[in-house]
Motif scaffolding. Structure first.
Motif, PDB file in Angstrom:
ATOM      1  N   PRO A   1       1.022  -1.450   0.383  1.00  0.00           N
ATOM      2  CA  PRO A   1       0.175  -0.424   0.129  1.00  0.00           C
ATOM      3  C   PRO A   1       1.046   1.438  -0.261  1.00  0.00           C
ATOM      4  N   THR A   2       1.761   1.333  -0.177  1.00  0.00           N
ATOM      5  CA  THR A   2       2.898   2.787  -0.011  1.00  0.00           C
ATOM      6  C   THR A   2       4.148   2.259  -0.715  1.00  0.00           C
ATOM      7  N   ALA A   3       4.972   2.646  -0.913  1.00  0.00           N
ATOM      8  CA  ALA A   3       6.101   2.507  -1.812  1.00  0.00           C
ATOM      9  C   ALA A   3       7.022   4.626  -1.060  1.00  0.00           C
ATOM     10  N   SER A   4       8.629   4.387  -1.354  1.00  0.00           N
ATOM     11  CA  SER A   4       8.742   5.177  -1.312  1.00  0.00           C
ATOM     12  C   SER A   4       9.950   6.044  -1.852  1.00  0.00           C
ATOM     13  N   LEU A   5       9.623   7.476  -2.052  1.00  0.00           N
ATOM     14  CA  LEU A   5      10.978   8.426  -2.774  1.00  0.00           C
ATOM     15  C   LEU A   5      11.554   8.632  -2.690  1.00  0.00           C
ATOM     16  N   VAL A   6      12.753   7.389  -3.973  1.00  0.00           N
ATOM     17  CA  VAL A   6      13.621   7.164  -3.790  1.00  0.00           C
ATOM     18  C   VAL A   6      14.836   8.229  -4.880  1.00  0.00           C
ATOM     19  N   GLY A   7      14.737   9.445  -4.949  1.00  0.00           N
ATOM     20  CA  GLY A   7      15.400  10.465  -5.855  1.00  0.00           C
ATOM     21  C   GLY A   7      16.030  10.985  -5.628  1.00  0.00           C
ATOM     22  N   PRO A   8      17.412  10.875  -6.036  1.00  0.00           N
ATOM     23  CA  PRO A   8      18.248  11.599  -6.367  1.00  0.00           C
ATOM     24  C   PRO A   8      18.759  12.465  -4.907  1.00  0.00           C
ATOM     25  N   GLY A   9      19.533  11.975  -3.998  1.00  0.00           N
ATOM     26  CA  GLY A   9      19.494  12.653  -2.336  1.00  0.00           C
ATOM     27  C   GLY A   9      18.640  12.303  -1.503  1.00  0.00           C
ATOM     28  N   MET A  10      17.870  12.098  -2.055  1.00  0.00           N
ATOM     29  CA  MET A  10      16.751  12.261  -0.938  1.00  0.00           C
ATOM     30  C   MET A  10      16.441  11.254   0.112  1.00  0.00           C
ATOM     31  N   CYS A  11      17.541   9.873   0.255  1.00  0.00           N
ATOM     32  CA  CYS A  11      17.683   8.644   1.276  1.00  0.00           C
ATOM     33  C   CYS A  11      18.632   9.571   1.816  1.00  0.00           C
ATOM     34  N   PHE A  12      18.477   8.754   3.330  1.00  0.00           N
ATOM     35  CA  PHE A  12      19.733   8.512   3.861  1.00  0.00           C
ATOM     36  C   PHE A  12      20.164   7.067   4.148  1.00  0.00           C
ATOM     37  N   ARG A  13      21.250   7.000   4.083  1.00  0.00           N
ATOM     38  CA  ARG A  13      21.967   5.831   4.132  1.00  0.00           C
ATOM     39  C   ARG A  13      22.950   5.291   6.021  1.00  0.00           C
ATOM     40  N   GLN A  14      21.666   4.708   6.602  1.00  0.00           N
ATOM     41  CA  GLN A  14      22.250   4.039   8.200  1.00  0.00           C
ATOM     42  C   GLN A  14      22.661   2.608   7.585  1.00  0.00           C
ATOM     43  N   ILE A  15      23.753   2.894   8.155  1.00  0.00           N
ATOM     44  CA  ILE A  15      25.139   1.681   8.733  1.00  0.00           C
ATOM     45  C   ILE A  15      25.176   1.155   9.852  1.00  0.00           C
ATOM     46  N   GLU A  16      25.121  -0.084   9.553  1.00  0.00           N
ATOM     47  CA  GLU A  16      24.649  -0.354  11.662  1.00  0.00           C
ATOM     48  C   GLU A  16      26.567  -1.319  12.025  1.00  0.00           C
ATOM     49  N   PHE A  17      27.227  -0.922  12.926  1.00  0.00           N
ATOM     50  CA  PHE A  17      28.084  -1.524  13.312  1.00  0.00           C
ATOM     51  C   PHE A  17      28.395  -2.608  14.546  1.00  0.00           C
ATOM     52  N   VAL A  18      28.668  -3.697  13.702  1.00  0.00           N
ATOM     53  CA  VAL A  18      29.157  -4.815  15.214  1.00  0.00           C
ATOM     54  C   VAL A  18      30.840  -4.306  15.903  1.00  0.00           C
ATOM     55  N   GLY A  19      30.934  -4.712  17.254  1.00  0.00           N
ATOM     56  CA  GLY A  19      32.748  -4.540  17.056  1.00  0.00           C
ATOM     57  C   GLY A  19      32.714  -5.368  18.282  1.00  0.00           C
ATOM     58  N   VAL A  20      33.999  -6.087  18.610  1.00  0.00           N
ATOM     59  CA  VAL A  20      34.549  -6.789  19.694  1.00  0.00           C
ATOM     60  C   VAL A  20      34.658  -5.783  21.037  1.00  0.00           C
ATOM     61  N   LEU A  21      34.270  -5.481  22.361  1.00  0.00           N
ATOM     62  CA  LEU A  21      34.036  -4.966  23.124  1.00  0.00           C
ATOM     63  C   LEU A  21      36.100  -5.195  23.859  1.00  0.00           C
ATOM     64  N   LYS A  22      36.809  -4.001  24.037  1.00  0.00           N
ATOM     65  CA  LYS A  22      37.637  -3.505  24.707  1.00  0.00           C
ATOM     66  C   LYS A  22      37.522  -4.406  26.455  1.00  0.00           C
ATOM     67  N   GLY A  23      38.750  -5.177  26.830  1.00  0.00           N
ATOM     68  CA  GLY A  23      38.699  -5.660  27.899  1.00  0.00           C
ATOM     69  C   GLY A  23      37.694  -7.134  27.824  1.00  0.00           C
ATOM     70  N   ALA A  24      36.903  -7.701  26.309  1.00  0.00           N
ATOM     71  CA  ALA A  24      35.585  -8.680  26.193  1.00  0.00           C
ATOM     72  C   ALA A  24      36.608  -9.632  27.253  1.00  0.00           C
ATOM     73  N   ARG A  25      35.925 -10.913  28.078  1.00  0.00           N
ATOM     74  CA  ARG A  25      36.221 -12.316  28.351  1.00  0.00           C
ATOM     75  C   ARG A  25      36.315 -12.787  28.117  1.00  0.00           C
ATOM     76  N   ASN A  26      36.187 -12.849  27.087  1.00  0.00           N
ATOM     77  CA  ASN A  26      36.107 -14.245  25.824  1.00  0.00           C
ATOM     78  C   ASN A  26      36.479 -13.760  24.160  1.00  0.00           C
ATOM     79  N   ARG A  27      37.484 -13.066  24.135  1.00  0.00           N
ATOM     80  CA  ARG A  27      37.848 -12.399  23.093  1.00  0.00           C
ATOM     81  C   ARG A  27      37.891 -13.308  21.430  1.00  0.00           C
ATOM     82  N   ALA A  28      38.397 -14.398  21.940  1.00  0.00           N
ATOM     83  CA  ALA A  28      38.365 -15.444  20.343  1.00  0.00           C
ATOM     84  C   ALA A  28      36.749 -15.570  19.979  1.00  0.00           C
ATOM     85  N   LEU A  29      36.373 -16.232  21.219  1.00  0.00           N
ATOM     86  CA  LEU A  29      34.345 -16.735  20.842  1.00  0.00           C
ATOM     87  C   LEU A  29      34.221 -14.566  20.465  1.00  0.00           C
ATOM     88  N   ALA A  30      35.061 -13.618  20.618  1.00  0.00           N
ATOM     89  CA  ALA A  30      33.419 -12.694  20.158  1.00  0.00           C
ATOM     90  C   ALA A  30      34.228 -11.891  18.548  1.00  0.00           C
TER      91      ALA A  30
END
Lengths: 535, 348
Positions: free
Chosen positions: B246-275
């Motif tokens: 029932p909906t669609a997006s307006l995807v013209g040039p410069g009309m959308c913002f790209r969100q990228i999500e990241f993962v990381g190993v925390l400093k001081g992780a107890r289990n670094r190899a598994l992390a």
């Protein structure tokens, strides 16, 4: 220690001196504080205006479905704000029933009554949420008031209004003060209502703390705002203590039944009728759209225009039990309900176990008691965001332990429990107790036989508060949640965070379950016969 | 009350301190919107003889705050859910330790925003304006093609946006306007939008369910700032099977913002190899293919197959706005404050 230590750790970690010197800081503080006080005062006034006659109604008149109406006032207290906002918009919003009807009737091009994003919306929602505080605390005092005083005034020729003004109201003052101070504190720290119904132009301290702490990652400003909010809470509680000491007039309470009567004169009937209408307009209608929506499907495929037709369906409820995407984070409704109930029961037990002794200690009128009182009220004045981060620093690994949940809920429920018990306790005349002691009762026996029976009803009211607080607490900002122990509010937010008709319907179904559980729990608590009850 | 609570806390500490030690445990801290299939996570657990515990820690901002505050003694081994608008803050705070996963070679470099490999990309999505298809069809109204179009009188009062101070899609859309109109220029655009009756909602839930006309909340406004994947979700979560979104997006040039999500190993992780193993797993095709239907974002791995609904109903914008995280971190507060002073403030 469970409160001050975490708070201390976060403030120590976050506050630094430079924020105090920044001129912009004080602009933010001044603006937020001014608006916070203004809207809280306004909301408290209107809540009192609605709550006082309602309390009178419930305490004095017999009328059909009395206890059900009472529950209707109690349920809003635990409803998630998202759902309430949707309910109010369906009823009063630009496309709500009221505006649509008016537009159709008078051929208006635009909605005649602005609601969303106005101060009216904020105040209305606060009244909706907090009237139960006034009703519960005042009705208790009104029910147990000695009817002979009012009768005497009547005999002496005073009319109904004069009796109310010169006898009932003065006797009501301690309870009125306790209830109003609670409502004010709740409005003062209001968060969801302001954010969802107020729109971007309104920011209370609590909203500002959230924005600064969570979205700007500006912890030191958030911490400073928390301190301001905390100081205000302390000042208000202190003021309450001073005022309370001036208005107490201890009179032996009577059994509730002696004050109840059936309305017979036309003025009384009109009063009851009017109040029931108010109950429907303010409490039932905004809530009723949720259960309706949970069993109603939009008949036309969405996207088609024209009349919206509804069809009945049980799909949303059925769907709740299916983990369609095999998600690890799927929440089985029964498990969520069980967790919610378990946490709520533990919260009730804990907050009563701590609250009763605390309230008893506080009712001894001395300077120390007053200072302690301020301390007990502080949890109400602390933002969830600040406290949540404080817990994290203070308890580290234990913060993800589900056993902490009822403890955190207790922290929030405790001020309510104490404020509910306090007016009841201070109104017990000391000569009753002294008489028992003179007659040879041990202190414990005197307490059990004299004070406890009088307190019983107030304890039940307090228990109902603790129960609703725990059921409605979303809690994710407060603690780290473990997906293994989901509660109903967590499940509701999970559904609402993704688009799609099925998600929306399931959120409504889950909310309906939460409403029913609350109603059943409160009803049960009110019916409970406690040991040692005399009347 | 003090002794009671002290005893309880000691009991708690004891209970939490001495659980059984095997199999090894790995703790992953995430935001509340994280989701995954049980089956996929179980596969990882079996392969590495490990029990994975997830800590949902509030919304994206709250979760990151919690990770930063506890960086000296981290609560978890892995943190997932920091996006490009918060990335610089996370890197500055030094919560992650570098890990150059071997799988990074398979991931397009455009997603790899941290040259030191502290934060690794997992998924991306676009914040775009969704519109009610039926509304525009029925009124015979042409779709807005550019941001400027939104200020034209025929679109008066049609758009709902989220407050950038309290909502992450709201911030994303603010950044779109900054990218397009430049620094003080974006404020002029917002003033024009305001004159054209834009509605500002506090969060996505309210904007979408209360205000947007094509959602099941049936609000009054036919355009809303949402996600490029929302139309697919509308089909997948429809009450009755739908022929079309029932909906669609307006995807013209410069009309959308790209969100990228990241993962990381925390400093001081107890289990670094598994992390590190878990980070590898999140970048692997198995996990990546699970992402779309669980979280409604796109996997960064180009070989991950997309579900049919995604291919059919999610439009991918030609030129989404990709802003340098350092620039966002440096200016976000000022941009948001200036935005909120455009005149949304009525009370003073």
């Amino acid at each position: 220690m469970f409160f001050l230590y975490p708070l201390g750790s976060i403030l120590r970690a976050a506050l630094d001196g430079s924020v105090l010197l920044d001129e912009r800081t004080w602009v933010v503080v001044r603006r937020a504080l001014g608006f916070t006080l203004y809207q809280a005062a306004l909301s408290t006034l209107f809540t009192l205006l609605v709550g006082l006659p309602l309390a009178y109604l419930f305490a004095r008149y017999r009328f059909p479905l009395r206890s059900l109406w009472r529950i209707a006032v109690a349920i809003p207290f635990m409803l998630p704000t998202v759902v309430v906002a949707a309910g109010f918009n369906a009823w009063l919003g630009d496309r709500g029933w009221v505006n649509l009807t008016l537009m159709r009737a008078f051929g208006l091009p635009e909605a005649p009554i602005p609601f969303s994003g106005t101060l009216t919306a904020i105040v209305t929602a606060h009244v909706f949420y907090n009237t139960t505080l006034i009703v519960r605390i005042l009705a208790y005092t009104l029910e147990h008031m000695d009817p002979r005083l009012e009768q005497a005034a009547r005999v002496l020729g005073a009319d109904g209004w004069r009796v109310f003004w010169h006898i009932t109201l003065p006797l009501l003052r301690p309870a009125l003060l306790a209830a109003a101070s609670l409502v004010f504190l709740f409005d003062f720290t209001s968060f969801g209502v302001i954010l969802l119904l107020g729109g971007p132009q309104f920011a209370t301290l609590e909203v500002e703390i959230y924005v600064q702490g969570v979205h700007m990652l500006n912890l030191s400003l958030a911490a400073l705002l928390s301190v301001v909010q905390l100081l205000c809470t302390a000042a208000l509680s202190f003021l309450y203590g001073r005022l309370l000491a001036q208005v107490i007039a201890p009179i032996a309470p009577r059994p509730a039944e002696v004050n109840l009567r059936t309305p017979c004169r036309w003025a009384e009937r009109a009063f009851v009728g009017l109040m029931v209408l108010l109950l429907i307009a303010l409490f039932v209608l905004p809530m009723v759209s949720v259960p309706i929506r949970s069993v109603a499907r939009l008949e036309a495929a969405r996207g088609e225009r024209g009349e919206i037709r509804y069809g009945l369906t049980a799909d949303y409820y059925r769907e709740l039990f299916i983990n369609r995407r095999g998600s690890l984070f799927y929440v089985p409704p029964l498990q969520a309900a069980r967790n919610s109930l378990l946490f709520a029961l533990l919260t009730v037990l804990l907050s009563l176990a701590l609250g009763i002794p605390a309230a008893v200690a506080l009712s001894r009128q001395n300077v120390w008691a007053r200072r302690m009182d301020v301390l007990w009220m502080l949890p109400l004045g602390v933002s969830g965001v600040t406290l949540g981060l404080g817990f994290l620093l203070a308890f580290r690994r234990a913060v993800a332990f589900p056993g902490l949940v009822p403890l955190a809920h207790t922290l929030i429920a405790l001020p309510l429990v104490i404020r509910t018990l306090q007016p009841a306790l201070v109104s017990i005349p000391s000569h009753l107790r002294q008489a028992a002691r003179v007659l040879g009762a041990s202190p414990w026996r005197a307490w059990w036989r004299v004070e406890w029976p009088i307190l019983r009803r107030a304890v039940l009211a307090a228990a109902a508060f603790a129960f609703t607080v725990s059921l409605g607490e979303f809690g994710a900002t407060l603690l780290l949640t473990r997906p293994e122990y989901p509660t109903l509010p967590v499940a509701i937010y999970r559904f609402l965070s993704q688009p799609g008709g099925l998600n929306y319907g399931q959120a409504m179904a889950m909310t309906t379950i939460l409403m029913l559980l609350t109603a059943a729990g409160v009803l049960l608590l009110e019916r409970l016969r406690m040991p040692g009850s005399q009347f | 009350m003090r002794p009671v609570i002290v005893v309880l806390l000691i009991a708690l500490a004891v209970l939490t301190a001495c659980g059984p030690r095997q199999p090894a445990t790995l703790t992953v801290m995430t935001h509340d919107s994280f989701a995954a299939s049980e089956e996929v996570i179980r596969a990882f657990e079996q392969e590495h003889n490990v029990k994975v515990t997830f800590l949902a820690s509030g919304d994206a901002g709250t979760a990151l705050n919690k990770a930063i505050l506890t960086k000296d003694a981290p609560l978890a081994d892995v943190f997932y859910g920091v996006d490009n608008t918060f990335l610089s803050r996370a890197l500055e705070a030094g919560i992650f330790e570098p890990y150059r996963s071997p799988l990074l070679t398979e991931i397009p470099t455009e997603f790899q925003l941290d040259p030191e490999f502290r934060a690794l990309p997992v998924d991306y999505g676009d914040v775009c304006i969704n519109y009610d298809k039926a509304y525009f069809a029925e009124k015979g109204l042409p779709l807005p093609q550019t941001l400027e179009d939104l200020t034209r009188p025929e679109y008066k009062g049609l758009l709902v946006v989220e407050n950038p101070a309290t909502s992450s899609p709201g911030l994303a859309f603010l950044l779109v306007t900054v990218a397009h109109f430049g620094d003080p220029g974006y404020l002029e655009f917002w003033k024009a939008l305001k004159k054209n009756g834009v509605i500002v909602a506090p969060d996505w839930e309210t904007a979408y369910y209360t205000h947007f006309s094509a959602s099941s909340g049936r609000g009054p406004h036919p355009m809303v700032v949402s996600y490029g994947s929302s139309p697919a979700a509308e089909v997948i979560f429809a009450e009755k099977p739908l022929e079309d979104a029932p909906t669609a997006s307006l995807v013209g040039p410069g009309m959308c913002f790209r969100q990228i999500e990241f993962v990381g190993v925390l400093k001081g992780a107890r289990n670094r190899a598994l992390a590190q193993k878990f980070v590898d797993f999140m970048l692997s095709v198995r996990f990546q293919e699970d992402i779309p239907l669980q979280m409604f974002v796109f996997p960064v791995h180009p070989q991950a197959r997309l579900p049919e609904a995604f291919v059919k109903y999610v439009q991918v914008p030609e030129q989404p706005v990709l802003m340098d995280p350092a620039r966002i971190a440096a200016h976000r507060e000022r941009w948001i404050r200036a935005w909120s002073e455009v005149g949304w403030i009525i009370m003073d």
